[in-house]
Design a protein around this motif. Sequence first.
Motif, mmCIF file in Angstrom:
data_model
loop_
_atom_site.group_PDB
_atom_site.id
_atom_site.type_symbol
_atom_site.label_atom_id
_atom_site.label_comp_id
_atom_site.label_asym_id
_atom_site.label_seq_id
_atom_site.Cartn_x
_atom_site.Cartn_y
_atom_site.Cartn_z
ATOM 1 N N VAL A 185 0.843 -1.202 0.000
ATOM 2 C CA VAL A 185 0.000 0.000 0.000
ATOM 3 C C VAL A 185 0.878 1.252 0.000
ATOM 4 N N GLU A 186 0.505 2.214 -0.851
ATOM 5 C CA GLU A 186 1.112 3.543 -0.800
ATOM 6 C C GLU A 186 0.363 4.358 0.259
ATOM 7 N N ALA A 187 0.831 5.583 0.485
ATOM 8 C CA ALA A 187 0.265 6.403 1.570
ATOM 9 C C ALA A 187 -1.257 6.533 1.494
ATOM 10 N N ALA A 188 -1.780 6.795 0.288
ATOM 11 C CA ALA A 188 -3.230 7.007 0.169
ATOM 12 C C ALA A 188 -4.012 5.717 0.425
ATOM 13 N N ASP A 189 -3.445 4.579 -0.050
ATOM 14 C CA ASP A 189 -4.099 3.279 0.202
ATOM 15 C C ASP A 189 -4.115 2.980 1.691
ATOM 16 N N LEU A 190 -3.010 3.274 2.351
ATOM 17 C CA LEU A 190 -2.904 2.992 3.792
ATOM 18 C C LEU A 190 -3.914 3.829 4.561
ATOM 19 N N GLU A 191 -3.985 5.090 4.183
ATOM 20 C CA GLU A 191 -4.939 5.999 4.842
ATOM 21 C C GLU A 191 -6.364 5.446 4.708
ATOM 22 N N ALA A 192 -6.714 5.034 3.501
ATOM 23 C CA ALA A 192 -8.070 4.527 3.260
ATOM 24 C C ALA A 192 -8.312 3.225 4.018
ATOM 25 N N ALA A 193 -7.311 2.344 3.997
ATOM 26 C CA ALA A 193 -7.471 1.046 4.673
ATOM 27 C C ALA A 193 -7.605 1.238 6.182
ATOM 28 N N LEU A 194 -6.779 2.113 6.748
ATOM 29 C CA LEU A 194 -6.841 2.302 8.199
ATOM 30 C C LEU A 194 -8.121 3.029 8.611
ATOM 31 N N ALA A 195 -8.561 3.969 7.792
ATOM 32 C CA ALA A 195 -9.816 4.662 8.116
ATOM 33 C C ALA A 195 -10.969 3.656 8.156
ATOM 34 N N GLU A 196 -11.001 2.771 7.169
ATOM 35 C CA GLU A 196 -12.061 1.759 7.136
ATOM 36 C C GLU A 196 -11.937 0.798 8.323
ATOM 37 N N GLN A 197 -10.719 0.421 8.651
ATOM 38 C CA GLN A 197 -10.529 -0.514 9.770
ATOM 39 C C GLN A 197 -10.879 0.138 11.102
ATOM 40 N N ALA A 198 -10.616 1.430 11.224
ATOM 41 C CA ALA A 198 -11.050 2.141 12.437
ATOM 42 C C ALA A 198 -12.574 2.119 12.518
ATOM 43 N N ARG A 199 -13.214 2.314 11.380
ATOM 44 C CA ARG A 199 -14.684 2.351 11.346
ATOM 45 C C ARG A 199 -15.303 1.011 11.739
ATOM 46 N N ILE A 200 -14.719 -0.093 11.243
ATOM 47 C CA ILE A 200 -15.327 -1.406 11.517
ATOM 48 C C ILE A 200 -14.722 -2.084 12.741
ATOM 49 N N GLY A 201 -13.754 -1.444 13.387
ATOM 50 C CA GLY A 201 -13.175 -2.017 14.611
ATOM 51 C C GLY A 201 -12.222 -3.163 14.347
ATOM 52 N N ALA A 202 -11.511 -3.105 13.219
ATOM 53 C CA ALA A 202 -10.582 -4.193 12.875
ATOM 54 C C ALA A 202 -9.167 -3.865 13.343
ATOM 55 N N LEU A 203 -8.384 -4.904 13.443
ATOM 56 C CA LEU A 203 -6.976 -4.778 13.824
ATOM 57 C C LEU A 203 -6.123 -4.797 12.559
ATOM 58 N N ALA A 204 -5.330 -3.740 12.362
ATOM 59 C CA ALA A 204 -4.439 -3.660 11.192
ATOM 60 C C ALA A 204 -3.055 -4.159 11.595
ATOM 61 N N ILE A 205 -2.560 -5.156 10.870
ATOM 62 C CA ILE A 205 -1.224 -5.698 11.164
ATOM 63 C C ILE A 205 -0.323 -5.374 9.973
#
Length: 479
Positions: A185-205
């Motif tokens: 993931v590049e910066a923008a992909d990471l931002e989007a992935a983490l925002a979504e994971q924060a929303r759904i309560g997921a753990l990002a590894i």
Amino acid sequence: MPFSQPTVIRSRRVVLPGGERPADVLIRDGKIVEVAAYGTFTAEPTAEPTAERTAEFAAGSAADAGGIADLGDTALLPGLVDTHVHVNEPGRTEWEGFATATRAAAAGGVTTVIDMPLNSIPPTTTVEALEVKRKTAEGQAWVDLGFWGGAVPGNVADLEPLHRAGVFGFKSFLAPSGVDEFPHVEAADLEAALAEQARIGALAIIHAEDPAVLAAAPQQPGVHYRDFLASRPADAETAAVAHLLDTARRTGARVHILHVSSAAVLPLLRQARADGVRVSAETCPHYLTLAAEQVPDGDTAFKCCPPIRDEANRDALWEALANGEFIAVVSDHSPSTPDLKLLPEYGGSGDFAAAWGGIASLQLGLPAVWTEARRRGHTLADVVRWMSAGPAELAGLSGTKGAIAVGHDADLVAFDPDGELAVRAAGLHHRNPVTPYAGRTLTGAVRTTWLRGRVVDTGAEPFGRPLTRPAVTPSDNVF
Ligand SMILES: [Zn+2]
């Protein structure tokens, strides 16, 4: 295997959450139902049972040839939880498959495995792919088995359905992963992935190495380990972790740094936690037990990314581990075929730059870590915290796995802490006979592994169960 299905397992060294002590562990229907003082239970029905539990057990023992398994001075540990295993099936089953990986796990005292979303084909980045992996694993798992999902460019919409389908969280790479079908993931992909994971309560590894730092590092192929080490500098880890922590701070995501190899990232983690960022980190047996200075020329069994660094760094990792800065010590078992490792004994060039990066150690993590832990004055209870309780907490499984406690699954290991294990790669259950521990003599030997109260007999049928993420999301209590 010395025992069949004991109803009581007794040892003078039972490692409980509060520390080590002599105890009897009573098991019923695959669960730990009581932890009692050593010698509480008797194998034979007594005419007048003095305690209700004795009567219950005595009744149970009539149908159970095992009765009491008395381990004496052999320690009883909770089964290890290994949250970082690359099984690679389907698609690269010749590297490692479910049967071979989980058999190695059981033989090494690991009773729970969470599989990484790569290097199988398909990678676990959609619900369909998850179903393919689950179906493939059916009937092949000697231990309980769950799955991580993958967060890659373009699959943000897949994360919530995957999470609902039971993956334990989502892995992303900040630098190229080594396989084309799992892009970083590049910066923008990471931002989007983490925002979504924060929303759904997921753990990002997260695999945290910075591609720009790697690209700028000197690239000198060949058989010398120091050249490979220079190509993956510690700065690549610190730059990536800093970037990740910034993104986690902005998005509020819960993040976990995989396989920390450089101790230089630790001050960043401390600062982030002090600022309220929800971050945890793991390290691996090879970073704790091996050192760059010892890697022989051309011995690409030692190649992994990020790399094994120098002895001073290893000491700093141990200090951090002792201080509770790592939630888990897990294998990052990531084998390939010997030809892709370019091993000289298989006719390969021994070129560190071109060899597959990944270390095979699933069966050896416990004795490897124990060997070094004991030398440094740590206890079995410490090792259990790092390799059972901690990873269980990371995966949200602390209610059922990772501890000898009432209500937990009776996933147990008879471990002789004074035993010796002379490692021969060909004698391991891993699919391919390659490991950097080959030729070493490790301290500590796994004697028996029980999964939900049953002895795992790797010559018989497997009875591991599929695991899904519990309804409760991973603990917010990230030390
Ligand atoms: Zn990995």
